[in-house]
Design a protein around this motif. Structure first.
Motif, PDB file in Angstrom:
ATOM      1  N   GLY A 429       0.780  -1.220   0.000  1.00 25.31           N
ATOM      2  CA  GLY A 429       0.000   0.000   0.000  1.00 25.31           C
ATOM      3  C   GLY A 429       0.813   1.271   0.000  1.00 25.31           C
ATOM      4  N   ARG A 430       2.082   1.194  -0.428  1.00 24.87           N
ATOM      5  CA  ARG A 430       2.939   2.379  -0.439  1.00 24.87           C
ATOM      6  C   ARG A 430       4.184   2.094  -1.279  1.00 24.87           C
ATOM      7  NH1 ARG A 430       3.692   3.019   5.686  1.00 24.87           N
ATOM      8  NH2 ARG A 430       1.573   2.158   5.572  1.00 24.87           N
ATOM      9  N   ASP A 431       4.845   3.166  -1.719  1.00 25.94           N
ATOM     10  CA  ASP A 431       6.121   3.010  -2.411  1.00 25.94           C
ATOM     11  C   ASP A 431       7.162   2.569  -1.391  1.00 25.94           C
ATOM     12  OD1 ASP A 431       8.527   3.214  -3.749  1.00 25.94           O
ATOM     13  OD2 ASP A 431       8.114   5.166  -4.636  1.00 25.94           O
ATOM     14  N   PRO A 432       7.777   1.399  -1.602  1.00 24.11           N
ATOM     15  CA  PRO A 432       8.675   0.880  -0.572  1.00 24.11           C
ATOM     16  C   PRO A 432      10.050   1.531  -0.553  1.00 24.11           C
ATOM     17  CG  PRO A 432       8.638  -0.606  -2.444  1.00 24.11           C
ATOM     18  CD  PRO A 432       7.632   0.483  -2.734  1.00 24.11           C
ATOM     19  N   GLY A 433      10.390   2.332  -1.586  1.00 28.03           N
ATOM     20  CA  GLY A 433      11.733   2.889  -1.645  1.00 28.03           C
ATOM     21  C   GLY A 433      12.732   1.825  -2.051  1.00 28.03           C
ATOM     22  N   PRO A 434      14.023   2.043  -1.778  1.00 28.59           N
ATOM     23  CA  PRO A 434      15.038   1.054  -2.161  1.00 28.59           C
ATOM     24  C   PRO A 434      14.758  -0.324  -1.564  1.00 28.59           C
ATOM     25  CG  PRO A 434      16.080   3.118  -1.532  1.00 28.59           C
ATOM     26  CD  PRO A 434      14.629   3.238  -1.164  1.00 28.59           C
ATOM     27  N   ILE A 435      14.974  -1.340  -2.368  1.00 30.84           N
ATOM     28  CA  ILE A 435      14.731  -2.720  -1.951  1.00 30.84           C
ATOM     29  C   ILE A 435      16.069  -3.384  -1.643  1.00 30.84           C
ATOM     30  CG2 ILE A 435      13.864  -4.969  -2.707  1.00 30.84           C
ATOM     31  CD1 ILE A 435      11.840  -3.461  -4.446  1.00 30.84           C
ATOM     32  N   ALA A 436      16.216  -3.931  -0.432  1.00 33.05           N
ATOM     33  CA  ALA A 436      17.456  -4.599  -0.049  1.00 33.05           C
ATOM     34  C   ALA A 436      17.652  -5.854  -0.889  1.00 33.05           C
ATOM     35  CB  ALA A 436      17.425  -4.947   1.436  1.00 33.05           C
ATOM     36  N   ALA A 437      18.827  -6.001  -1.491  1.00 30.24           N
ATOM     37  CA  ALA A 437      19.146  -7.161  -2.323  1.00 30.24           C
ATOM     38  C   ALA A 437      20.084  -8.082  -1.564  1.00 30.24           C
ATOM     39  CB  ALA A 437      19.796  -6.711  -3.629  1.00 30.24           C
ATOM     40  N   VAL A 438      19.653  -9.343  -1.386  1.00 29.32           N
ATOM     41  CA  VAL A 438      20.425 -10.308  -0.614  1.00 29.32           C
ATOM     42  C   VAL A 438      20.427 -11.648  -1.338  1.00 29.32           C
ATOM     43  CG1 VAL A 438      20.084  -9.221   1.634  1.00 29.32           C
ATOM     44  CG2 VAL A 438      18.377 -10.834   0.776  1.00 29.32           C
ATOM     45  N   GLY A 439      21.253 -12.574  -0.854  1.00 31.48           N
ATOM     46  CA  GLY A 439      21.380 -13.875  -1.490  1.00 31.48           C
ATOM     47  C   GLY A 439      22.572 -13.908  -2.433  1.00 31.48           C
ATOM     48  N   GLY A 440      22.912 -15.123  -2.889  1.00 38.33           N
ATOM     49  CA  GLY A 440      24.079 -15.272  -3.753  1.00 38.33           C
ATOM     50  C   GLY A 440      23.996 -14.460  -5.025  1.00 38.33           C
ATOM     51  N   GLY A 441      22.802 -14.392  -5.638  1.00 39.15           N
ATOM     52  CA  GLY A 441      22.642 -13.640  -6.873  1.00 39.15           C
ATOM     53  C   GLY A 441      22.843 -12.154  -6.688  1.00 39.15           C
ATOM     54  N   ALA A 442      22.606 -11.657  -5.467  1.00 35.85           N
ATOM     55  CA  ALA A 442      22.743 -10.223  -5.201  1.00 35.85           C
ATOM     56  C   ALA A 442      24.193  -9.793  -5.102  1.00 35.85           C
ATOM     57  CB  ALA A 442      21.999  -9.853  -3.916  1.00 35.85           C
ATOM     58  N   GLN A 443      25.125 -10.730  -5.153  1.00 37.03           N
ATOM     59  CA  GLN A 443      26.539 -10.363  -5.224  1.00 37.03           C
ATOM     60  C   GLN A 443      26.899  -9.768  -6.575  1.00 37.03           C
ATOM     61  OE1 GLN A 443      29.161 -13.358  -2.736  1.00 37.03           O
ATOM     62  NE2 GLN A 443      27.789 -14.489  -4.090  1.00 37.03           N
ATOM     63  N   SER A 444      26.075 -10.037  -7.575  1.00 44.75           N
ATOM     64  CA  SER A 444      26.327  -9.570  -8.931  1.00 44.75           C
ATOM     65  C   SER A 444      25.902  -8.115  -9.091  1.00 44.75           C
ATOM     66  CB  SER A 444      25.565 -10.443  -9.940  1.00 44.75           C
ATOM     67  OG  SER A 444      25.547  -9.848 -11.227  1.00 44.75           O
ATOM     68  N   ASP A 445      26.880  -7.231  -9.322  1.00 44.06           N
ATOM     69  CA  ASP A 445      26.558  -5.827  -9.581  1.00 44.06           C
ATOM     70  C   ASP A 445      25.677  -5.703 -10.815  1.00 44.06           C
ATOM     71  OD1 ASP A 445      28.211  -5.283  -7.448  1.00 44.06           O
ATOM     72  OD2 ASP A 445      29.932  -4.709  -8.671  1.00 44.06           O
ATOM     73  N   LEU A 446      25.982  -6.496 -11.853  1.00 42.44           N
ATOM     74  CA  LEU A 446      25.217  -6.424 -13.097  1.00 42.44           C
ATOM     75  C   LEU A 446      23.770  -6.820 -12.869  1.00 42.44           C
ATOM     76  CD1 LEU A 446      25.075  -6.074 -16.179  1.00 42.44           C
ATOM     77  CD2 LEU A 446      25.737  -8.495 -16.382  1.00 42.44           C
ATOM     78  N   TRP A 447      23.546  -7.902 -12.133  1.00 43.70           N
ATOM     79  CA  TRP A 447      22.176  -8.383 -11.928  1.00 43.70           C
ATOM     80  C   TRP A 447      21.371  -7.389 -11.097  1.00 43.70           C
ATOM     81  CZ3 TRP A 447      21.054 -14.198 -10.452  1.00 43.70           C
ATOM     82  CH2 TRP A 447      19.867 -14.606 -11.101  1.00 43.70           C
ATOM     83  N   CYS A 448      22.002  -6.801 -10.070  1.00 46.67           N
ATOM     84  CA  CYS A 448      21.299  -5.781  -9.284  1.00 46.67           C
ATOM     85  C   CYS A 448      20.884  -4.610 -10.165  1.00 46.67           C
ATOM     86  CB  CYS A 448      22.190  -5.294  -8.143  1.00 46.67           C
ATOM     87  SG  CYS A 448      22.395  -6.473  -6.785  1.00 46.67           S
ATOM     88  N   GLN A 449      21.776  -4.193 -11.082  1.00 46.93           N
ATOM     89  CA  GLN A 449      21.446  -3.076 -11.965  1.00 46.93           C
ATOM     90  C   GLN A 449      20.348  -3.457 -12.948  1.00 46.93           C
ATOM     91  OE1 GLN A 449      22.854   0.239 -11.784  1.00 46.93           O
ATOM     92  NE2 GLN A 449      20.922   0.443 -12.922  1.00 46.93           N
ATOM     93  N   ILE A 450      20.417  -4.682 -13.489  1.00 51.22           N
ATOM     94  CA  ILE A 450      19.376  -5.140 -14.418  1.00 51.22           C
ATOM     95  C   ILE A 450      18.015  -5.140 -13.732  1.00 51.22           C
ATOM     96  CG2 ILE A 450      18.492  -7.171 -15.638  1.00 51.22           C
ATOM     97  CD1 ILE A 450      21.376  -7.823 -16.436  1.00 51.22           C
TER      98      ILE A 450
END
Length: 543
Positions: A429-450
């Motif tokens: 019910g609201r704009d959540p703002g930045p979303i925390a990225a975690v897990g093995g896949g979140a180590q990838s700078d490229l994937w976070c940007q995509i």
């Protein structure tokens, strides 16, 4: 022979938690300080058995992987003597049948296992009239009491128990307790049969209306068809459930006064490690993927299969949307298409294949030169619950290369993330703002940007995203032993970088996302026809 070897973290002082992260790929054990600093960790793989729609692991393999990884991190005498507690985070929706001695009765059914689809359908449906595949009366009761409903795919504990009762009656009768993976690990650690509100959640037999008092409900037990005495008692995630058993103390050479805190399943533990403030979301990118956020209310979006449900935080619910396969798409690409892990002599000899994939994918412009990938390797959960969906690569031509394919895999997971993110944000019910990225896949700078570019939401990459589970388990242990309170955690959840969406890519990804949803609408009927009768043929996967 153990595959585990030691990874050194940061220097620490003071008490340590032996934090356990048991996932589908294997068991990680870490020594973590109460402020979340990881001093050392080790990982031991666990074999996965897939045969058609069956997906299993051996609970004994879980335990041996734990002993192997824990022995490695506990080898240093100076750090070992600082261990005060053990706390587990495990994969969820696993069903282990144990006898009165606590011995497993066969392999565990995993969250990927869909054998229970027909068995749970018989319990969900009315003879004459149904709403979205459910009897209206049963649907309303499940939603009112639990906030959710058994998955029609049969992938959750309710589907597993229904399958065992209907198709393996002898095993059902011999079962003393049905346990989740977390409950089984705690049994082996302490000798105590217990569950947490989140580990018991997807059996869908608990009244969750009061988050301070999660309890079994007789009417829900009757609808599933399971006796109350076959389920363990429920305790809070932060409860000290007992001292570690003497054989565990001796085998790992732990301090004699080491205690065990109940812990949580992975979704809850990650939420503790990533973001505990109400309405602050996180995205976990592992073998599977999910969006989660703590909220002060119980709420359900039936259409999109999203709900806020009991979690590790007392008095709060965790709003959650689940994606069946995320990082599993890249491991599939790695192990089945590019090469096989057995081509390397040992784990130490393996290159960082995922980093290589990142480098290759970065050579390709956004949009993967027209390729679109659908990451439904084993059905989907949110925003559609369809066990028959399968992955697909669309618009492939002679002009495409492996670089295009690799990037399209990453973009496909991002499209699916946006697909479930839209109704998830609606539930908040609201704009959540930045979303925390975690897990093995979140180590990838490229994937976070995509993902930021495709979804239009900023991604906040945590300082050590792959350790979110173990840090969450350590925080629960610290709260359980009185070293921390919940209000201390936001200051301990540090981030590395925030990835802002590129406004210049918005039109491109909006168009491709529309095509992605069109592909689902057009292909879903075909997948339903192709996969109504599961194909057989055992596949044994070591991860």
């Amino acid at each position: 022979m153990s595959h585990a070897y030691l990874h050194q973290g940061k220097p620490t002082s003071g008490p340590l938690v032996l934090a356990v992260d048991l996932g589908t790929s294997g068991c990680k054990c870490a020594l973590v300080s109460f402020d979340g600093t990881v001093a050392a960790w080790a990982f031991e793989p666990v074999e996965l058995y897939v045969d058609g729609v069956s997906a299993e692991q051996d609970p004994q393999d879980w335990w041996q992987a734990f002993i192997s990884a824990a022995s490695v991190v506990c080898a240093d005498a100076d750090m070992r003597k600082r261990i005060v507690t053990v706390c587990c985070s495990t994969q969820a929706e696993c069903t282990v049948c144990v006898d009165r001695d606590g011995a497993p009765l066969g392999r565990a059914m995993l969250w990927l296992d869909m054998r229970g689809a027909q068995a749970i359908a018989r319990r969900l449906r009315h003879r004459w009239f149904n709403v979205m595949g459910h009897s209206p009366g049963k649907l309303l009761r499940w939603l009112r009491l639990t906030g959710g409903v058994p998955a029609q795919s049969g992938k959750d504990n309710a589907g597993h128990i229904a399958y065992i009762r209907d198709h393996e009656p002898e095993r059902y009768e011999r079962t003393y307790k049905f346990l989740n993976a977390l409950d089984y690990m705690n049994l082996r650690l302490t000798g105590r049969y217990c569950a947490t509100p989140d580990s018991m959640l997807t059996t869908w037999v608990t009244d969750n209306r009061d988050p301070h008092r999660i309890r079994y409900d007789d009417s829900l037990l009757a609808m599933l068809g399971v006796e109350r005495d076959k389920l363990p008692d429920i305790v809070p995630s932060t409860e000290v459930i007992g001292p570690a058993l003497s054989d565990v103390i001796e085998q790992l050479r732990l301090p004699a006064n080491t205690v065990v805190v109940a812990g949580a399943v992975d979704t809850s533990a990650v939420a503790i490690g990533a973001a505990v403030t109400d309405f602050k979301p996180h995205l976990y990118l592992g073998t599977s993927s999910w969006l989660g956020a703590h909220v002060p209310f119980k709420k359900t979006d039936v259409r999109h299969k999203i709900a806020s449900v009991p979690c590790a935080v007392s008095g709060r619910y965790l709003a959650i949307a689940l994606q069946s396969t995320a990082g599993a798409n890249l491991s599939f690409l790695r192990d089945r298409i590019l090469f096989h892990p057995d081509e390397f002599l040992s784990d130490e000899d393996q290159p960082d294949v995922y980093e290589i994939l990142n480098i290759i994918a970065a050579r390709v412009p956004p949009g993967s030169n027209g390729l679109i990938y659908m990451p439904w390797l084993f059905g989907e959960r949110t925003p559609v619950d369809n066990a028959n969906l399968r992955a697909g690569l669309v618009n492939l031509s002679l002009g495409h290369s492996r670089e295009d394919i690799i990037r399209s895999f990453m973009e496909g997971v991002a499209f699916n993330t946006r697909w479930m993110m839209e109704p998830f944000i609606g539930l908040l019910g609201r704009d959540p703002g930045p979303i925390a990225a975690v897990g093995g896949g979140a180590q990838s700078d490229l994937w976070c940007q995509i993902i930021a570019d495709v979804s239009g939401q900023p991604m906040r990459q945590l300082e050590n995203p792959i350790q979110a589970n173990t840090q969450g388990a350590a925080f629960l242990a610290a709260i359980g032993t009185g070293a921390l309170s919940l209000s201390d955690l936001p200051d301990l959840q540090r981030h590395r970088k925030i990835y802002e969406p590129n406004p210049g890519l918005r039109a491109l990804y909006d168009e491709r996302f529309g095509i992605y949803k069109d592909l689902y609408r057009q292909l879903a009927p075909i997948y339903n026809r192709l996969n109504q009768s599961p194909q057989k043929g055992a596949v044994h996967v070591s991860k």
